[in-house]
Scaffold this active site. Structure first.
Site, PDB file in Angstrom:
ATOM      1  N   ASP A 148      47.838   0.395  58.326  1.00 37.52           N
ATOM      2  CA  ASP A 148      48.944   0.379  59.279  1.00 37.52           C
ATOM      3  C   ASP A 148      50.154  -0.342  58.688  1.00 37.52           C
ATOM      4  OD1 ASP A 148      50.402   0.668  61.524  1.00 37.52           O
ATOM      5  OD2 ASP A 148      49.173  -0.596  62.814  1.00 37.52           O
ATOM      6  N   CYS A 203      35.934  15.782  73.590  1.00 40.89           N
ATOM      7  CA  CYS A 203      36.124  15.266  74.956  1.00 40.89           C
ATOM      8  C   CYS A 203      35.524  16.181  76.021  1.00 40.89           C
ATOM      9  CB  CYS A 203      37.612  15.113  75.249  1.00 40.89           C
ATOM     10  SG  CYS A 203      38.396  13.885  74.211  1.00 40.89           S
ATOM     11  N   CYS A 206      36.054  16.003  80.142  1.00 39.87           N
ATOM     12  CA  CYS A 206      36.401  14.641  80.572  1.00 39.87           C
ATOM     13  C   CYS A 206      37.920  14.414  80.518  1.00 39.87           C
ATOM     14  CB  CYS A 206      35.692  13.637  79.659  1.00 39.87           C
ATOM     15  SG  CYS A 206      36.146  11.923  79.953  1.00 39.87           S
ATOM     16  N   CYS A 209      40.437   8.988  80.547  1.00 39.36           N
ATOM     17  CA  CYS A 209      41.525   8.137  80.026  1.00 39.36           C
ATOM     18  C   CYS A 209      42.863   8.535  80.648  1.00 39.36           C
ATOM     19  CB  CYS A 209      41.579   8.207  78.499  1.00 39.36           C
ATOM     20  SG  CYS A 209      41.702   9.882  77.863  1.00 39.36           S
ATOM     21  N   SER A 231      50.541  -1.143  75.688  1.00 39.43           N
ATOM     22  CA  SER A 231      50.448  -1.677  74.330  1.00 39.43           C
ATOM     23  C   SER A 231      51.860  -1.771  73.744  1.00 39.43           C
ATOM     24  CB  SER A 231      49.557  -0.758  73.502  1.00 39.43           C
ATOM     25  OG  SER A 231      49.427  -1.242  72.214  1.00 39.43           O
ATOM     26  N   CYS A 256      46.529  -3.139  75.400  1.00 40.70           N
ATOM     27  CA  CYS A 256      45.800  -2.574  76.535  1.00 40.70           C
ATOM     28  C   CYS A 256      44.628  -1.792  75.980  1.00 40.70           C
ATOM     29  CB  CYS A 256      46.734  -1.664  77.330  1.00 40.70           C
ATOM     30  SG  CYS A 256      45.914  -0.675  78.594  1.00 40.70           S
ATOM     31  N   CYS A 259      42.188   2.886  78.062  1.00 40.27           N
ATOM     32  CA  CYS A 259      41.794   4.243  77.671  1.00 40.27           C
ATOM     33  C   CYS A 259      40.595   4.227  76.735  1.00 40.27           C
ATOM     34  CB  CYS A 259      42.965   5.026  77.089  1.00 40.27           C
ATOM     35  SG  CYS A 259      43.796   4.231  75.720  1.00 40.27           S
ATOM     36  N   CYS A 263      36.234   5.312  78.194  1.00 36.84           N
ATOM     37  CA  CYS A 263      35.799   6.455  77.381  1.00 36.84           C
ATOM     38  C   CYS A 263      34.277   6.445  77.206  1.00 36.84           C
ATOM     39  CB  CYS A 263      36.480   6.415  76.013  1.00 36.84           C
ATOM     40  SG  CYS A 263      35.980   7.794  74.979  1.00 36.84           S
TER      41      CYS A 263
END
Ligand code: B12
Ligand code: SF4
Ligand code: SF4
Length: 416
Positions: A148, A203, A206, A209, A231, A256, A259, A263
């Site tokens: 990152d 997913c 679903c 989130c 976030s 945060c 999500c 999950c």
């Protein structure tokens, strides 16, 4: 960058066996998984620029600054042929339960990745150690390691390298390990065999989130409007937090996790083995008032090595003020919080003052509302009171059935 080759003196090493060695070395260095991909990210490029075009990056100007360098690894590091992608787990199973903290309005919720030390340096050092091992058996090996730390499209790279699929929450999810991990990469001029990519989103039907995001920041499948994401608001955004979003932030003062907490794949989380990522500063159980009472020196000292320090004292207090304004508690507790808030008025920054004023107004109107209810109960004749109560219960039931509660999801999935 010249192409690299396997060292002539290193017998019996082929690109295939080197790839296996890289994975073994990576695991020895603490990575939970290692995958290899080529540099073709063209399938993701349009999505990336649409995201920027929609202004979903908000004030993260660095996301728009680098043009196609992010989506074309060769423009960032000419000569790159392969990308080694790694993931490292950060979930600390020994920390206080995330949901317990999230549901205690007087406590501060800090995202799980920030309970320990900053990951950027640690992951880059480990990648460096992995590169050193590779250098021992190759000639003209050149590389650049990232965590990152540069315009790198980390999630699409990880998906291509087989580390997981991009979920509707936009995070990389591994079906056997969930999503509580960091990503890192090595760009290299070595030609390595690529791993099988994830090509299907796991997913299914679903949408937990999307439904449970407190600020409705997941605007489409795998698309986050960062300007609404807590976030972003608490970490990346420096200004005045939009008024309509403040009440939705609850007690989340740094990042945060909602999500991820909702999950189902996160039942399969692998907890971290890295001491550095374990809860070290008791941030898993701190109260808002405790943290609010830190002065700048304490903030800097107590958060030494923590990623939180990077937001600075002003933003830290801004976030705390918002969460203090969101506290729901007894009259007496709210009064105490107002007193604490007042102690910092005019002491930190005009931005903090503005958020303190907002918070005090929120708390006062909550107290006024509560005392009006008490008065109503005291002065109304019995039969009227009963009727009012029935109506209120009906309304409450209706709200509970229909409304998406901003702070409390229907179900959380914690590691088994
Ligand atoms: C900017 C950024 C943010 C922003 C924007 C988030 C976002 N979703 O873009 C903010 C500040 C909001 C943020 C928050 C968080 N982040 Co962040 N963030 C980044 C960063 C620096 C860039 C991400 C990026 O390029 N975004 C732009 C969008 C367009 O790119 P993308 O989401 O990768 O999009 C690709 C796919 O979604 C796909 N795509 C697009 N549309 C569609 C549609 C479909 C159907 C499909 C299948 C795919 C798809 O194509 C896109 C390619 O361009 C990366 C590090 C890095 N250099 O990559 C970390 C990173 C993504 N963040 C990370 C983390 C941990 C978080 C938080 C969990 C932190 C926290 N607890 O608060 C939250 C999670 C919020 C969320 N649901 O995303 C980790 C994720 C690890 C993982 N398991 O995936 C990363 C990889 C950092 C790291 N090195 O570990 N983050
Ligand atoms: S991190 Fe929180 S605010 Fe951001 S998308 Fe996820 S649930 Fe929504
Ligand atoms: S909560 Fe459901 S929809 Fe969202 S990422 Fe996880 S599996 Fe996908």
């Amino acid at each position: 960058m010249k192409n690299a080759s396997i060292n002539d003196n290193t017998q019996n090493i082929t690109p295939e066996s080197l790839s296996l060695l890289i994975k073994d070395w990576g695991k020895e260095l603490g990575f939970a998984d290692i995958g290899i991909s080529d540099t073709d990210l063209s399938a993701y490029e349009a999505q990336h620029f649409n995201w920027i075009g929609e202004n979903f990056h908000g004030e993260m100007e660095y996301m728009a600054r680098h043009g196609t360098k992010r989506t074309r690894p060769n423009e960032l590091e000419p000569g790159t042929i392969s990308v080694i992608s790694v993931r490292m787990n950060y979930f600390d199973n020994d920390a206080e339960l995330a949901t317990q903290q999230l549901h205690s309005p007087e406590k501060a919720y800090i995202s799980r990745y920030a309970l320990g030390k900053d990951y950027h340096k640690l992951i880059r050092k480990r990648l460096q150690a992995l590169a050193n091992k590779i250098a021992e058996v190759t000639d003209d090996f050149s590389y650049r390691a990232f965590a990152d730390s540069a315009p790198v499209l980390e999630r699409p790279i990880a998906e291509k390298a087989g580390l997981g699929f991009i979920g509707k929450n936009s995070l990389i999810i591994h079906p056997r390990a969930g999503s509580w991990f960091f990503l890192g990469e090595i760009y290299t001029n070595l030609a390595l065999p690529v791993d099988k990519p994830f090509t299907k989103q796991g997913c299914g039907p679903c949408t937990a989130c999307i439904q449970e995001c407190p600020t409705q920041a997941i605007v489409d499948n795998a698309v986050i409007d960062a300007r609404r994401c807590i976030s972003y608001l608490t970490i990346e955004f420096k200004g005045s937090i939009p008024l309509e979003l403040r009440p939705l932030m609850g007690n989340r003062i740094y990042g945060c996790d909602d999500c991820q907490l909702v999950c189902p794949w996160n039942k399969f989380t692998d907890p971290t083995h890295e001491n550095a990522f374990k809860n070290q500063m008791d941030l898993d159980s701190a109260t808002l008032v405790e943290l609010w009472n830190w002065n700048e020196n304490q903030f800097l000292k107590k958060l030494e090595g923590s990623p939180i320090r990077r937001i600075g004292f002003i933003q830290w207090n801004r976030n705390l003020a918002v969460s203090m304004g969101n506290v729901e508690a007894s009259h007496a507790v709210l009064e105490q919080i107002i007193n604490h808030l007042q102690t910092k008025l005019g002491k930190v920054d005009a931005l903090v003052d503005e958020h303190i004023d907002w918070a005090i107004n929120q708390l006062k109107s909550r107290m006024d509302l509560a005392s009006q209810n008490i008065e109503t109960e005291v002065t109304r004749p019995d039969n009227l009171m009963e009727k009012e109560k029935e109506k209120e219960t009906e309304k409450e039931e209706h709200r509970a059935k229909n409304a998406i509660k901003p702070f409390i999801a229907k179900k959380y999935y914690l590691p088994k």
